[in-house]
Design a protein around this motif. Structure first.
Motif, mmCIF file in Angstrom:
data_model
loop_
_atom_site.group_PDB
_atom_site.id
_atom_site.type_symbol
_atom_site.label_atom_id
_atom_site.label_comp_id
_atom_site.label_asym_id
_atom_site.label_seq_id
_atom_site.Cartn_x
_atom_site.Cartn_y
_atom_site.Cartn_z
ATOM 1 N N HIS A 9 0.967 -1.222 0.185
ATOM 2 C CA HIS A 9 -0.187 -0.166 -0.063
ATOM 3 C C HIS A 9 0.919 1.225 0.007
ATOM 4 O O HIS A 9 0.638 2.247 -0.695
ATOM 5 C CB HIS A 9 -0.801 -0.126 1.139
ATOM 6 C CG HIS A 9 -1.756 1.063 1.334
ATOM 7 N ND1 HIS A 9 -2.673 1.397 0.614
ATOM 8 C CD2 HIS A 9 -1.683 2.209 2.344
ATOM 9 C CE1 HIS A 9 -3.582 2.707 1.103
ATOM 10 N NE2 HIS A 9 -2.882 3.081 1.931
ATOM 11 N N THR A 55 -4.910 0.629 -4.729
ATOM 12 C CA THR A 55 -4.445 0.868 -3.476
ATOM 13 C C THR A 55 -5.522 1.245 -2.356
ATOM 14 O O THR A 55 -5.485 1.163 -1.290
ATOM 15 C CB THR A 55 -3.592 2.354 -3.588
ATOM 16 O OG1 THR A 55 -2.800 2.442 -4.595
ATOM 17 C CG2 THR A 55 -3.174 3.067 -2.405
ATOM 18 N N GLY A 59 -5.913 -0.342 1.332
ATOM 19 C CA GLY A 59 -6.148 0.451 2.393
ATOM 20 C C GLY A 59 -7.346 -0.036 3.290
ATOM 21 O O GLY A 59 -7.225 0.074 4.462
ATOM 22 N N TYR A 63 -7.482 -1.118 6.953
ATOM 23 C CA TYR A 63 -8.153 -0.719 7.920
ATOM 24 C C TYR A 63 -8.807 -1.571 8.878
ATOM 25 O O TYR A 63 -9.254 -1.249 9.932
ATOM 26 C CB TYR A 63 -9.451 -0.157 6.938
ATOM 27 C CG TYR A 63 -10.178 1.195 7.636
ATOM 28 C CD1 TYR A 63 -9.456 2.350 7.893
ATOM 29 C CD2 TYR A 63 -11.688 1.003 7.780
ATOM 30 C CE1 TYR A 63 -10.295 3.609 8.435
ATOM 31 C CE2 TYR A 63 -12.328 2.147 8.612
ATOM 32 C CZ TYR A 63 -11.472 3.241 8.484
ATOM 33 O OH TYR A 63 -12.258 4.623 9.060
ATOM 34 N N TRP A 88 -5.764 8.689 10.867
ATOM 35 C CA TRP A 88 -5.926 7.344 10.120
ATOM 36 C C TRP A 88 -7.438 6.843 9.960
ATOM 37 O O TRP A 88 -7.764 6.344 9.010
ATOM 38 C CB TRP A 88 -5.096 6.371 10.919
ATOM 39 C CG TRP A 88 -3.520 6.818 10.767
ATOM 40 C CD1 TRP A 88 -2.859 7.056 11.735
ATOM 41 C CD2 TRP A 88 -2.896 6.970 9.444
ATOM 42 N NE1 TRP A 88 -1.530 7.692 11.263
ATOM 43 C CE2 TRP A 88 -1.435 7.444 9.801
ATOM 44 C CE3 TRP A 88 -3.181 6.514 8.236
ATOM 45 C CZ2 TRP A 88 -0.586 7.454 8.833
ATOM 46 C CZ3 TRP A 88 -1.945 6.821 7.250
ATOM 47 C CH2 TRP A 88 -0.904 7.308 7.477
#
Length: 149
Positions: A9, A55, A59, A63, A88
């Motif tokens: 990532h 990407t 992600g 998460y 984040w």
């Protein structure tokens, strides 16, 4: 698994940024230089949006497998009161989704545009918005996060 997905990532970010810059440059030159919108421009736009989506998927995986996910969503501390968790869990994710939407809209508008200058203009506008959004949520102040190895 977390470290591998995080590494991929993190490095894909540079591919996305490079593709964004190339597309924006070509769109600017095409819009102002009366160039033809051909297969290579269509392919570059698809590569940019496709890599951006890849990407995003990575992600999303991060998460939910991140060791920081529990403190952000199930911990005792409110995510909005902690700047790092908020960045984040909320800000990074939300703004990146907006960037993906902008890039996808730009690609779709370019596909539907009637003339080549309109195609280039749509890409220039929406890809530039996507780039600015992405640049705003990359953790530039954390040098260790910029180049993972």
């Amino acid at each position: 698994m977390y470290e591998v997905v995080l590494f991929i990532h993190s490095w894909l970010r540079w591919v996305v940024l490079a593709l964004a810059l190339v597309n924006i440059y070509k769109s600017f030159m095409g819009m102002n230089g009366n160039l033809a919108y051909g297969k290579s421009e269509k392919g570059l736009a698809a590569a940019f949006v496709g890599t951006l989506h890849l990407t995003f998927v990575l992600g999303l995986i991060l998460y939910f497998i991140s060791p920081f996910a529990y403190p952000a969503f199930g911990g005792s501390e409110s995510v909005m009161k902690n700047a790092t968790l908020r960045f984040w869990a909320v800000e990074h994710a939300f703004v990146m989704i907006l960037a993906i939407a902008a890039a996808s809209i730009g690609k779709a508008k370019a596909k539907k545009a009637a003339t080549d200058p309109e195609k280039f203009k749509a890409q220039l506008i929406f890809f530039s918005i996507a780039l600015v959004l992405m640049l705003s949520r990359i953790p530039w102040g954390e040098a260790g996060r910029l180049f993972r190895y």
